[in-house]
Design a protein around this motif. Structure first.
Motif, mmCIF file in Angstrom:
data_model
loop_
_atom_site.group_PDB
_atom_site.id
_atom_site.type_symbol
_atom_site.label_atom_id
_atom_site.label_comp_id
_atom_site.label_asym_id
_atom_site.label_seq_id
_atom_site.Cartn_x
_atom_site.Cartn_y
_atom_site.Cartn_z
ATOM 1 N N GLY A 10 0.839 -1.283 -0.042
ATOM 2 C CA GLY A 10 0.030 0.039 0.076
ATOM 3 C C GLY A 10 0.636 1.168 -0.092
ATOM 4 O O GLY A 10 0.135 2.426 0.217
ATOM 5 N N GLN A 11 2.024 1.165 -0.378
ATOM 6 C CA GLN A 11 3.050 2.399 -0.347
ATOM 7 C C GLN A 11 3.444 2.376 -1.491
ATOM 8 O O GLN A 11 3.861 1.338 -2.370
ATOM 9 C CB GLN A 11 4.251 2.266 0.591
ATOM 10 N N ILE A 12 3.788 3.513 -2.089
ATOM 11 C CA ILE A 12 4.554 3.845 -3.466
ATOM 12 C C ILE A 12 6.077 4.016 -2.962
ATOM 13 O O ILE A 12 6.265 4.924 -2.390
ATOM 14 C CB ILE A 12 3.823 5.100 -4.143
ATOM 15 N N LEU A 13 6.964 3.174 -3.680
ATOM 16 C CA LEU A 13 8.540 3.551 -3.434
ATOM 17 C C LEU A 13 8.964 4.152 -4.640
ATOM 18 O O LEU A 13 8.865 3.604 -5.513
ATOM 19 C CB LEU A 13 9.133 2.015 -3.012
ATOM 20 N N ILE A 14 9.473 5.331 -4.448
ATOM 21 C CA ILE A 14 10.120 5.849 -5.653
ATOM 22 C C ILE A 14 11.837 6.054 -5.306
ATOM 23 O O ILE A 14 12.169 6.403 -4.169
ATOM 24 C CB ILE A 14 9.738 7.354 -5.802
ATOM 25 N N GLN A 15 12.656 5.632 -6.379
ATOM 26 C CA GLN A 15 13.993 5.575 -5.923
ATOM 27 C C GLN A 15 14.771 7.090 -5.978
ATOM 28 O O GLN A 15 14.354 7.728 -6.791
ATOM 29 C CB GLN A 15 14.728 4.961 -7.252
ATOM 30 N N GLY A 16 15.410 7.282 -4.838
ATOM 31 C CA GLY A 16 16.256 8.359 -4.589
ATOM 32 C C GLY A 16 15.165 9.391 -3.715
ATOM 33 O O GLY A 16 14.242 8.998 -3.221
ATOM 34 N N ASP A 17 15.914 10.368 -3.350
ATOM 35 C CA ASP A 17 15.430 11.459 -2.415
ATOM 36 C C ASP A 17 14.743 12.577 -3.326
ATOM 37 O O ASP A 17 15.338 13.552 -3.866
ATOM 38 C CB ASP A 17 16.401 12.121 -1.638
ATOM 39 N N LEU A 18 13.431 12.434 -3.757
ATOM 40 C CA LEU A 18 12.649 13.031 -4.659
ATOM 41 C C LEU A 18 11.432 13.859 -3.658
ATOM 42 O O LEU A 18 10.299 13.984 -4.412
ATOM 43 C CB LEU A 18 12.041 12.353 -5.821
ATOM 44 N N ARG A 19 11.770 13.991 -2.543
ATOM 45 C CA ARG A 19 10.332 14.520 -1.612
ATOM 46 C C ARG A 19 9.874 15.777 -2.115
ATOM 47 O O ARG A 19 8.593 15.919 -2.325
ATOM 48 C CB ARG A 19 10.776 14.723 -0.080
ATOM 49 N N ASP A 20 10.650 16.782 -2.489
ATOM 50 C CA ASP A 20 10.116 18.110 -2.936
ATOM 51 C C ASP A 20 9.427 17.979 -4.173
ATOM 52 O O ASP A 20 8.459 18.484 -4.456
ATOM 53 C CB ASP A 20 11.407 19.005 -2.958
ATOM 54 N N LYS A 21 9.991 17.182 -5.132
ATOM 55 C CA LYS A 21 9.378 17.123 -6.554
ATOM 56 C C LYS A 21 8.145 16.416 -6.429
ATOM 57 O O LYS A 21 7.065 16.705 -6.899
ATOM 58 C CB LYS A 21 10.254 16.410 -7.161
ATOM 59 N N LEU A 22 8.164 15.312 -5.615
ATOM 60 C CA LEU A 22 6.880 14.497 -5.384
ATOM 61 C C LEU A 22 5.501 15.435 -4.657
ATOM 62 O O LEU A 22 4.572 15.239 -5.084
ATOM 63 C CB LEU A 22 7.124 13.260 -4.498
ATOM 64 N N VAL A 23 6.078 16.160 -3.623
ATOM 65 C CA VAL A 23 5.149 17.032 -3.226
ATOM 66 C C VAL A 23 4.664 18.025 -4.183
ATOM 67 O O VAL A 23 3.176 18.292 -4.355
ATOM 68 C CB VAL A 23 5.608 17.749 -1.887
ATOM 69 N N THR A 24 5.255 18.518 -4.900
ATOM 70 C CA THR A 24 4.716 19.355 -5.979
ATOM 71 C C THR A 24 3.961 18.930 -6.882
ATOM 72 O O THR A 24 3.098 19.309 -7.339
ATOM 73 C CB THR A 24 5.981 20.126 -6.621
ATOM 74 N N LEU A 25 4.193 17.576 -7.426
ATOM 75 C CA LEU A 25 3.470 16.793 -8.169
ATOM 76 C C LEU A 25 2.215 16.499 -7.852
ATOM 77 O O LEU A 25 1.203 16.611 -8.431
ATOM 78 C CB LEU A 25 4.404 15.443 -8.873
ATOM 79 N N LEU A 26 2.228 15.952 -6.646
ATOM 80 C CA LEU A 26 1.114 15.410 -6.005
ATOM 81 C C LEU A 26 -0.044 16.487 -5.842
ATOM 82 O O LEU A 26 -1.263 16.579 -5.789
ATOM 83 C CB LEU A 26 1.142 14.635 -4.707
ATOM 84 N N THR A 27 0.563 17.638 -5.350
ATOM 85 C CA THR A 27 -0.218 18.848 -5.106
ATOM 86 C C THR A 27 -0.849 19.276 -6.396
ATOM 87 O O THR A 27 -2.028 19.671 -6.397
ATOM 88 C CB THR A 27 0.571 19.948 -4.548
ATOM 89 N N GLY A 28 -0.056 19.311 -7.681
ATOM 90 C CA GLY A 28 -0.818 19.576 -8.872
ATOM 91 C C GLY A 28 -1.747 18.845 -9.289
ATOM 92 O O GLY A 28 -2.561 19.003 -10.074
ATOM 93 N N LEU A 29 -1.808 17.400 -8.755
ATOM 94 C CA LEU A 29 -2.741 16.358 -9.089
ATOM 95 C C LEU A 29 -3.696 16.625 -8.149
ATOM 96 O O LEU A 29 -4.848 16.085 -8.374
ATOM 97 C CB LEU A 29 -2.072 15.120 -9.071
ATOM 98 N N GLY A 30 -4.056 17.411 -7.132
ATOM 99 C CA GLY A 30 -4.866 17.538 -6.514
ATOM 100 C C GLY A 30 -5.168 17.063 -4.959
ATOM 101 O O GLY A 30 -6.171 16.911 -4.362
ATOM 102 N N TYR A 31 -3.958 16.422 -4.551
ATOM 103 C CA TYR A 31 -3.746 15.662 -3.254
ATOM 104 C C TYR A 31 -3.443 16.458 -2.314
ATOM 105 O O TYR A 31 -2.789 17.441 -2.598
ATOM 106 C CB TYR A 31 -2.985 14.565 -3.555
ATOM 107 N N ASN A 32 -3.914 16.307 -1.020
ATOM 108 C CA ASN A 32 -3.392 16.714 0.234
ATOM 109 C C ASN A 32 -2.151 16.235 0.426
ATOM 110 O O ASN A 32 -2.259 15.129 0.681
ATOM 111 C CB ASN A 32 -4.278 16.790 1.344
#
Length: 115
Positions: free
Chosen positions: A88-110
């Motif tokens: 139930g977790q998504i694992l993305i290789q590398g330290d991409l926290r800032d980029k993922l927060v920006t992408l998910l916010t753009g997709l409408g997620y909290n």
């Protein structure tokens, strides 16, 4: 044929009742996927059990496994890295926290940025 499936009945004690019918637990239906506005995702970094390699975890998704896999594919494609879905977790290789927060916010997620 289901009555003869002995592997699903391992651990069942013999019954002397001639009318006994063994019943297996039915799989619980998956929860419907919440809309992105109602999702509360946490993006954090993890190094445990990965030989010191960093992965970014996305936790908190509520919904079907197909929708989680589709979201993971979108994130992996937009970040240009590999990853997977586990437990139930998504694992993305590398330290991409800032980029993922920006992408998910753009997709409408909290989204909440973890450690």
């Amino acid at each position: 044929m289901a009555q003869q499936d002995w592997k699903s009945r391992l651990g069942v004690v013999y019954s002397t009742n001639p009318d006994f019918q063994y019943q297996t637990e039915q799989d619980a239906p998956e929860a419907d996927t919440l809309p992105p506005q109602k999702q509360r995702l946490v993006v954090r970094i993890d190094r445990r059990r990965r030989a010191g390699k960093q992965v970014t975890l996305v936790d908190g998704f509520v919904g079907r496994a197909d929708d989680l896999s589709a979201l993971a594919k979108t994130l992996k494609t937009r970040c240009g890295v590999g990853g997977t879905v586990e437990d139930g977790q998504i694992l993305i290789q590398g330290d991409l926290r800032d980029k993922l927060v920006t992408l998910l916010t753009g997709l409408g997620y909290n989204v909440k940025r973890g450690n």
